[in-house]
Each structure stands twice: as C-alpha cells, then as structure tokens.
Design an enzyme around this catalytic site. Structure first.
Site, mmCIF file in Angstrom:
data_model
loop_
_atom_site.group_PDB
_atom_site.id
_atom_site.type_symbol
_atom_site.label_atom_id
_atom_site.label_comp_id
_atom_site.label_asym_id
_atom_site.label_seq_id
_atom_site.Cartn_x
_atom_site.Cartn_y
_atom_site.Cartn_z
ATOM 1 N N ASP A 284 47.035 78.789 -7.981
ATOM 2 C CA ASP A 284 45.988 79.753 -8.312
ATOM 3 C C ASP A 284 46.362 80.594 -9.524
ATOM 4 O O ASP A 284 45.570 80.768 -10.459
ATOM 5 C CB ASP A 284 45.713 80.665 -7.115
ATOM 6 C CG ASP A 284 45.159 79.906 -5.930
ATOM 7 O OD1 ASP A 284 44.829 78.715 -6.086
ATOM 8 O OD2 ASP A 284 45.057 80.500 -4.841
ATOM 9 N N THR B 25 49.063 71.423 -1.502
ATOM 10 C CA THR B 25 50.190 70.663 -2.052
ATOM 11 C C THR B 25 51.089 71.525 -2.917
ATOM 12 O O THR B 25 52.246 71.161 -3.160
ATOM 13 C CB THR B 25 49.681 69.480 -2.890
ATOM 14 O OG1 THR B 25 48.718 69.954 -3.835
ATOM 15 C CG2 THR B 25 49.027 68.421 -2.018
ATOM 16 N N GLU C 264 44.926 70.047 -2.174
ATOM 17 C CA GLU C 264 44.880 71.240 -1.322
ATOM 18 C C GLU C 264 46.154 71.384 -0.508
ATOM 19 O O GLU C 264 46.576 70.457 0.177
ATOM 20 C CB GLU C 264 43.667 71.159 -0.392
ATOM 21 C CG GLU C 264 42.905 72.450 -0.274
ATOM 22 C CD GLU C 264 42.357 72.930 -1.610
ATOM 23 O OE1 GLU C 264 42.982 73.831 -2.203
ATOM 24 O OE2 GLU C 264 41.335 72.427 -2.066
#
Length: 366
Positions: free
Chosen positions: A174, A39, A37
């Site tokens: 994402d 990173t 998370e």
C-alpha cells in the site's frame, strides 16, 4: 465549484480551521490492487495501481508551541492535539503522529506543527486510505522542514510507522503504490527486493471499483491472525517467507495442519497469478486476466477465508452481467470489488449491477 483536489481541500481546511495559510501541501493517492492479495507480508509479488484524484491531502505549517502537534481532519470534522513525545492513542491521529515522530521529531520539538488533512477516498473501502495518509504526511513534513526523501524511502518509512507505531502488521504494498506508483498505471512489485516496473493497461477495457457497503475497518484482528498463521506455516516448513515456496510445494506435508495448508496454497498460487497477470497485461489478454481475477477471489474465499457474503455476491453478479473478471480487493472482510469490463459494455453493466445490488456504489473507473 468545490475543488476535488485533495491538496486544495486540505489547504482550504487549514485556512478555515487555523485562520492562516499553510506553508506546504502534499498529496498521496490511494490504490486498488489488481492481483496479489496478502502476498506482500509474505515477501511475494503484487500488482497494485495508484488512483487518480482519489487520495489524501495534507496542508502543514509550523506551530506556535514547541512539541505541540495540532491536527484537523475535514473528513471526520475532528480535532486532535498531541505532543511529539506521545505514544499511540488508538485513533486516526496515530498515523500522522507516528510519521511526524519518524521524520522530523527534533524540528517539531522546537517549533510545533499544525496540520489539516482531507481525503477523497471512501473510508473502509479497502483502497488504502491509511497508507495514503502516512505517505502524504511524510511528504508534507519533509518539504516543510527541508528534508529530502526519495519515494522508495518514504514507502519504507511509512510501512515502518504502521508496523511499529500504529501496530498493524501490514506489508509494504500500500505504501509503495502510494509513494512510488503513477496514478492510473499498474505497478508490478517484488515486495521482498523492492524491484518494481510499470505494467500496461488493456486497450478497450477498464477496471471498475465497486463499493460493497461493508467496511473493512473491522478486520484488524482477522488481518493479524492471517499474518500469524503465515508465520506459523513458515516455522513448520522451515522457510523464511512463504514466497520461498513454489507451486511444487503444494503436494502436502504429512501432519501439516489443513488450515495452514490452505493459507499457504493461497499465497503460493496468488504469487503465480501475479506473474501470469503481468504477462496477460503485456499481451493485452483480457480473457486471461479476468480468469485470474476470478481465481484470486475464489482463493481468497475458500483458502484464505477473507471475503464476505456481500463481496461474494458482487463478484458473482459482476461475472453474470458480463464482466471478464472480478475479485475482492484490499485487506479483506469487506471493502471493494474490482471488475474488468469492456468499454462498450461499461455503462449498461454498471446500471444493471447497481439495480441488482442496490447497496453497491460505483467508486471509480480506472
């Protein structure tokens, strides 16, 4: 029976709103992040999974006026009319417009475009609806105007749109998971080099996505603040990115601000957790992977300060009820919690969790 295929939902929305059939339709999945998370914008490692059947559908056709961009969202029941030469307006249509400007501005300037979109992703759950919207838009536009784009290039272009046009300083995880990932399969990604590899699941265990009821859409300022803090730490430590640091760099630097030290500690230890988590997946060690998930959540809570009381409560309850591990997933400040649960315990565990925390929802089991 109503379709749950986002492509079909988008095509139906297009026909209903515009009164004709679309020329093309595209789909891009949302993602859940197993480990890693915050990173990605630090050049680190991540372990996301693209979701099956949960994502964004885009249906598109050429328009009836040069430069005109007509958008319809069945999710918001909202209409937007933009032009291809416009700048940012500050709402959901920016994600679509920015991608169209990047991918096919000349073609749309000549013909215009009509787009309908539909999503099966819950809004504000931290499952990357914005990245899925960008990727689906780029895929649909490329197909409509006969342009070829490989999945990695689509991810890079989508991130550039979100950074440069939308104004969100996100990393590439994402978009990469949505464009390159295989739904239902974990993906190990080095966000600095874009080297990636599929990662196996653990037989006999499932990941459960639990909605907290707290939308993470209110977190853009907090997210940007964390990005700025990491950049400040890089400047003070004289490194290009925090991924340049190993766990041996956590001994402390005289005079280094305590808050920045905690931010750096999260990034460095989270990078290590991704590597350890990949090995745990490869050896099918649910106990180790679950422990890493919990350590990740604690790091997000104490060092990165991006959890909320509701997600903390879900993690605590999930573990107490028998989950191997649990952690907040996504950008933070709400959204969803991911839990690792044995197949045989799944139904009873889910029933007990929702009974104990009635505000939660079971979003998906992957």
């Amino acid at each position: 029976m109503r379709s749950t295929d986002p492509r079909q939902l988008a095509a139906a929305a297009f026909e209903k709103h515009f009164g004709g059939l679309p020329e093309t339709a595209a789909f891009a999945p949302g993602r859940v992040n197993l480990l890693g998370e915050h990173t990605d914008y630090n050049g680190g490692f991540v372990l996301p999974m693209a979701l099956e059947r949960l994502g964004v559908g885009i249906a598109a056709a050429r328009g009836d006026a040069p430069g005109k961009v007509e958008l319809f969202s069945s999710t918001f029941d909202a209409v937007r009319t933009r032009t291809i030469d416009e700048g940012r307006a500050g709402d959901w249509s920016d994600y679509v417009l920015g991608c169209l400007k990047s991918a096919c501005a000349e073609e749309i300037a000549a013909s215009g475009i009509r787009i309908a979109l539909a999503t099966t992703l819950p809004m504000g759950a931290g499952l990357s609806s914005s990245a899925a919207l960008e990727v689906a838009t780029l895929k649909a536009a490329s197909e409509l105007f006969g342009r070829k784009a490989d999945p990695v290039s689509v991810a890079v272009e989508a991130q550039a749109v979100e950074n440069g046009f939308v104004g969100m300083p996100c990393g590439i995880m994402d978009q990469f998971a949505s464009s390159v990932g295989t739904p239902g399969m974990a993906l190990f990604l080095n966000t600095r080099t874009l080297e990636y590899a599929p990662a196996p699941s653990i037989p006999g265990y499932r990941f459960v996505i639990v909605g907290s009821g707290v939308s993470h859409q209110l977190t853009e300022d907090g997210y940007a603040t964390r990005v700025a803090e990491c950049r400040q730490a890089c400047n003070l430590l004289e490194v290009a990115m925090l991924s340049d640091l190993g766990v041996d760099a956590l001994g402390g630097t005289p005079g280094f601000p305590e808050l920045l030290h905690r931010r750096v500690r999260h990034i460095v230890t989270e990078n290590q957790r991704v590597h350890d988590g990949l090995e745990a997946l490869r050896t099918a060690d649910a106990g180790v992977f679950g422990r890493l998930m919990l350590e990740s959540h604690i790091s997000q809570k104490d060092d990165y300060e991006i959890t909320v009381a509701e997600t903390d409560a879900i993690v605590e309850t999930a573990i107490a009820l028998g989950a191997c591990g649990a952690r907040q997933t996504g950008g933070g400040f709400g959204g969803s919690v991911l839990a690792l649960v044995a197949d045989g315990d799944l139904e009873a565990w889910a029933d007990k969790l929702t009974a104990t925390l009635p505000h939660t929802t079971m979003i998906a089991i992957v």
